[in-house]
Design an enzyme around this catalytic site. Structure first.
Site, short mmCIF file in Angstrom:
data_model
loop_
_atom_site.label_atom_id
_atom_site.label_comp_id
_atom_site.label_asym_id
_atom_site.label_seq_id
_atom_site.Cartn_x
_atom_site.Cartn_y
_atom_site.Cartn_z
N ARG A 182 63.33 101.25 35.62
CA ARG A 182 62.83 100.56 34.42
C ARG A 182 62.27 101.59 33.44
NH1 ARG A 182 57.94 98.92 34.34
NH2 ARG A 182 57.93 97.87 36.36
N TYR A 188 69.80 87.97 10.85
CA TYR A 188 70.51 87.36 11.99
C TYR A 188 69.77 86.10 12.49
CZ TYR A 188 72.46 86.97 16.67
OH TYR A 188 73.04 86.50 17.81
N ASP A 213 68.15 96.12 10.73
CA ASP A 213 69.17 95.86 11.74
C ASP A 213 70.48 96.43 11.17
OD1 ASP A 213 71.27 94.65 13.16
OD2 ASP A 213 70.09 92.87 13.61
N LYS A 269 78.19 94.62 19.56
CA LYS A 269 79.19 94.47 18.51
C LYS A 269 80.01 95.77 18.38
CE LYS A 269 77.06 90.56 18.25
NZ LYS A 269 75.96 90.30 17.36
#
Ligand SMILES: *Cc1c(COP(=O)(O)O)cnc(C)c1O
Length: 382
Positions: free
Chosen positions: A46, A98, A170, A195
């Site tokens: 982690r 978004y 973004d 994407k």
């Protein structure tokens, strides 16, 4: 080194232990501690994992930031960045950010008393007018989704710094290959690497990059505490995608512009939205701040409205009728019932997302085959 070279060699381009040509998938949660009194580079996945770290080093280099961090999704990256703020803080966000970012701000972070004002980010004066004493950051996205509106990144960064605010963007739609907001003064860039960056519609991933080391350290601590990290397998797939991002995005931008122009010539199409088309109100700003074209997403509104849009989605044969974008295959989406389904109809219409609007993410197919697919789907024989 030039960007095309850095896509392949930035960060760690081979395994430091074996020389393997790709960084291995370190599929492990923990690492043997040779001496409990000596700090090792890795102790628990982690916190740090060598495969994820290779991706994090690469994206920091490509965006020109001090630190890159990889998350389980684009939304995990954005949500972790939003954890920088406290109850009572105020943010200004572009009104066409978004849908998932809009949702997390208006539901979860709202419950935590993080206050947000949504403004038309194509007008920097509207952003300026929304600044209050409690404002801490400005969050924008350019080109926006699905109407490809343009925000002036350098002007927003300058405004943010005049008022001691963080400038966050973004950069999913342009990728660091075509647009590097940190170089224009932004503090944080986030990506849905699902994407274009991974590019093959086979992984969900997110990235955040901080311009300076102090902010990078804060984000790293939030990533480790909140724990929404990217797994080693998906980090490897994202790194693999990154290597071909330059050639993919260049080809996709060229085909997208061609299709945008072709769509403008069709009687069935009422309006085409694409940043480099003559007459696009943000064209000059986009051309100044991005390279190589208008990106690989084209939206268009059909004269026949919602019925025509739904029929088009059912009739396309080559294109994938689906949510998402940025894959090697062309994807045709219907924002009113997909990405913007959660938005009330009146609100959607007020923002120009009309019932006849469809969004095309252009892939690597030959442009002639794509226009042929659209032609048969727009005007079926018989
Ligand atoms: C898809 C997308 C996101 C969310 O990313 P996930 O990987 O799906 O969580 C954020 N911003 C933009 C612009 C997107 O297209």
């Amino acid at each position: 080194m030039k960007l095309a070279t850095r896509l392949l060699h930035a960060g760690r381009d081979r395994d430091p232990y074996t020389g393997a040509s790709s960084v291995p998938i370190y599929q492990c949660s923990t690492f043997a501690q040779k001496d409990p009194e000596q700090r090792q580079p890795y102790d628990y996945s982690r916190s740090d994992n060598p495969t994820r770290e290779a991706l994090e080093l690469a994206i920091a280099d490509l965006e020109g930031g001090a630190r890159g961090l990889a998350f389980a999704s684009g939304m995990a990256a954005t949500s972790t960045v939003l954890l920088l703020f406290k109850p009572g803080d105020h943010l200004i966000a572009g009104e066409d950010i978004y849908g998932g970012t809009y949702r997390v701000l208006t539901t979860i972070f709202k419950q935590w008393q993080l206050d947000v004002t949504f403004v038309d980010a194509t007008d920097v004066e509207k952003i300026r007018a929304a600044i209050r004493p409690a404002t801490r950051a400005i969050f924008v996205e350019t080109p926006s989704n699905p109407l490809l509106k343009i925000t002036d990144l350098a002007a927003v960064a300058q405004l943010a710094h005049e008022h001691n605010l963080l400038a966050i963007t973004d950069n999913t739609f342009m990728t660091p290959v075509a647009q590097r907001p940190l170089e224009l003064g932004f503090d944080i860039v986030v990506h849905s690497a699902t994407k274009f960056i991974s590019g093959h519609s086979d992984v969900v991933a997110g990235l955040a990059i901080a311009r300076d080391a102090t902010l990078g350290k804060q984000l790293k601590s939030l990533q480790n505490s909140f724990g929404a990290i990217l797994g080693p397998q998906d980090a490897w797939l994202t790194l693999r995608g990154l290597k071909t991002l330059g050639v993919r995005f260049a080809a996709q931008q060229v085909t997208a512009e061609r299709i945008a122009r072709w769509l403008q010539s069709r009687a069935e199409v009422k309006q085409v939205f694409y940043p480099t088309l003559p007459g696009h109100p943000g064209r000059d700003i986009h051309v100044r701040q991005a390279s190589g074209g208008g990106g690989a997403v084209v939206s268009f509104e059909l004269a026949g409205g919602g019925a025509a849009a739904k029929a088009l989605l059912k009739r396309v044969e080559l294109m994938l009728p689906a949510v998402s974008l940025g894959g090697v295959e062309s994807i045709l989406s219907y924002p009113p019932m997909m990405s913007h389904a959660a938005m009330p109809r009146a609100e959607r219409h007020a923002r120009g997302i009309n019932d006849g609007l469809v969004r095309l993410s252009v892939g690597l197919e030959d442009g002639d085959d794509l226009t042929a697919d659209l032609a048969q789907a727009l005007a079926p024989a018989g």
